[in-house]
Write a protein that holds these residues in place. Sequence first.
Motif, short mmCIF file in Angstrom:
data_model
loop_
_atom_site.label_atom_id
_atom_site.label_comp_id
_atom_site.label_asym_id
_atom_site.label_seq_id
_atom_site.Cartn_x
_atom_site.Cartn_y
_atom_site.Cartn_z
N THR A 3 0.86 -1.17 0.00
CA THR A 3 0.00 0.00 0.00
C THR A 3 0.90 1.22 0.00
OG1 THR A 3 -1.62 -1.19 1.32
CG2 THR A 3 -1.83 1.21 1.24
N ILE A 4 0.68 2.13 -0.92
CA ILE A 4 1.51 3.33 -0.97
C ILE A 4 1.15 4.23 0.21
CG2 ILE A 4 0.00 4.67 -2.48
CD1 ILE A 4 2.65 5.55 -3.91
N TYR A 5 2.19 4.74 0.88
CA TYR A 5 1.97 5.66 1.99
C TYR A 5 2.19 7.11 1.55
CZ TYR A 5 2.71 8.34 6.21
OH TYR A 5 2.65 9.31 7.17
N LYS A 6 3.38 7.38 1.03
CA LYS A 6 3.69 8.76 0.66
C LYS A 6 4.86 8.77 -0.31
CE LYS A 6 3.67 12.13 3.77
NZ LYS A 6 4.04 12.97 4.90
N CYS A 7 4.84 9.74 -1.20
CA CYS A 7 5.96 9.97 -2.12
C CYS A 7 6.52 11.36 -1.83
CB CYS A 7 5.50 9.89 -3.57
SG CYS A 7 4.91 8.25 -4.04
N LYS A 8 7.83 11.45 -1.82
CA LYS A 8 8.47 12.74 -1.59
C LYS A 8 9.91 12.68 -2.05
CE LYS A 8 9.51 13.88 2.66
NZ LYS A 8 9.41 14.28 4.03
N ASN A 9 10.60 13.80 -1.95
CA ASN A 9 11.99 13.87 -2.37
C ASN A 9 12.90 13.32 -1.27
OD1 ASN A 9 11.28 14.98 -4.78
ND2 ASN A 9 11.87 17.05 -4.24
N PHE A 10 13.91 12.59 -1.69
CA PHE A 10 14.92 12.06 -0.79
C PHE A 10 15.81 13.23 -0.39
CE2 PHE A 10 18.64 9.48 0.32
CZ PHE A 10 18.02 8.44 1.00
N ASN A 11 16.09 13.38 0.91
CA ASN A 11 16.89 14.52 1.32
C ASN A 11 18.37 14.17 1.42
OD1 ASN A 11 17.51 13.48 3.92
ND2 ASN A 11 15.61 14.27 4.75
N LYS A 12 19.20 15.18 1.53
CA LYS A 12 20.65 14.97 1.50
C LYS A 12 21.17 14.22 2.72
CE LYS A 12 21.58 19.60 3.23
NZ LYS A 12 22.18 20.88 2.91
N THR A 13 20.44 14.20 3.82
CA THR A 13 20.91 13.48 5.01
C THR A 13 20.64 11.98 4.91
OG1 THR A 13 18.83 13.73 6.22
CG2 THR A 13 20.47 15.49 6.48
N GLY A 14 19.76 11.58 3.99
CA GLY A 14 19.46 10.16 3.84
C GLY A 14 18.48 9.62 4.87
N LYS A 15 17.81 10.53 5.58
CA LYS A 15 16.83 10.09 6.59
C LYS A 15 15.42 10.10 6.02
CE LYS A 15 19.23 11.15 10.79
NZ LYS A 15 19.16 11.73 12.12
N ILE A 16 14.66 9.09 6.41
CA ILE A 16 13.25 9.05 6.06
C ILE A 16 12.45 8.81 7.33
CG2 ILE A 16 13.64 8.26 3.70
CD1 ILE A 16 12.69 5.50 4.63
N LEU A 17 11.27 9.37 7.38
CA LEU A 17 10.39 9.22 8.53
C LEU A 17 9.44 8.06 8.28
CD1 LEU A 17 9.45 10.36 11.27
CD2 LEU A 17 7.87 11.81 9.99
N LEU A 18 9.42 7.12 9.23
CA LEU A 18 8.52 5.97 9.14
C LEU A 18 7.24 6.31 9.89
CD1 LEU A 18 11.16 3.19 9.93
CD2 LEU A 18 10.38 3.96 7.68
N PRO A 19 6.08 6.14 9.28
CA PRO A 19 4.82 6.51 9.94
C PRO A 19 4.58 5.70 11.21
CG PRO A 19 4.41 5.39 7.85
CD PRO A 19 5.87 5.58 7.95
N SER A 20 4.21 6.41 12.29
CA SER A 20 4.11 5.79 13.62
C SER A 20 3.08 4.67 13.70
CB SER A 20 3.83 6.85 14.68
OG SER A 20 2.60 7.47 14.43
N LYS A 21 1.98 4.80 13.01
CA LYS A 21 0.94 3.76 13.08
C LYS A 21 1.51 2.39 12.72
CE LYS A 21 -3.36 2.26 10.93
NZ LYS A 21 -4.40 2.57 9.95
N TRP A 22 2.21 2.31 11.62
CA TRP A 22 2.76 1.03 11.18
C TRP A 22 4.07 0.71 11.88
CZ3 TRP A 22 0.40 4.28 7.57
CH2 TRP A 22 -0.84 3.80 7.11
N ARG A 23 4.84 1.74 12.20
CA ARG A 23 6.09 1.54 12.92
C ARG A 23 5.83 0.76 14.21
NH1 ARG A 23 7.56 6.90 13.41
NH2 ARG A 23 6.99 6.94 15.58
N ASN A 24 4.80 1.16 14.93
CA ASN A 24 4.45 0.47 16.18
C ASN A 24 3.97 -0.96 15.91
OD1 ASN A 24 5.09 2.76 17.66
ND2 ASN A 24 3.00 3.54 17.60
N GLN A 25 3.15 -1.15 14.89
CA GLN A 25 2.65 -2.49 14.55
C GLN A 25 3.77 -3.43 14.12
OE1 GLN A 25 -0.52 -2.41 11.65
NE2 GLN A 25 -1.71 -0.92 12.81
N PHE A 26 4.80 -2.88 13.48
CA PHE A 26 5.89 -3.69 12.96
C PHE A 26 7.03 -3.86 13.97
CE2 PHE A 26 4.86 -1.95 8.42
CZ PHE A 26 3.63 -2.61 8.45
N GLY A 27 6.89 -3.28 15.16
CA GLY A 27 7.93 -3.41 16.18
C GLY A 27 9.17 -2.56 15.92
N LEU A 28 9.01 -1.50 15.15
CA LEU A 28 10.12 -0.61 14.84
C LEU A 28 10.04 0.62 15.75
CD1 LEU A 28 9.96 -0.98 10.98
CD2 LEU A 28 11.83 -1.74 12.44
#
Length: 103
Positions: A3-28
Amino acid sequence: MLTIYKCKNFNKTGKILLPSKWRNQFGLLPGRLADLRFDQNQIVIKKANLDSTHNKRLISENGSIHIPKELQSLLDISEEEEYCLFIDKENKCFVLRLISLEN
């Protein structure tokens, strides 16, 4: 199924934000390790298996994760490249793909 969550530009730091709803469900959870692996022109982010040899990164306090340079190179991702983050509920993971590879 992805399921697509979000599309955006990759930033120079290489960090991406993982959405909390699924992060918690996946144990991340913040402070825990995640496995990052390159698989068929995508990066799979999943709860760490300590016996695996995949890249491991800590989940930050705000739920972001740093994509290592070696994985960025394999995906041929550069600064400001557009990517999509997908949710894979069945496999309890996130999948990062470049937009150009979607077509």
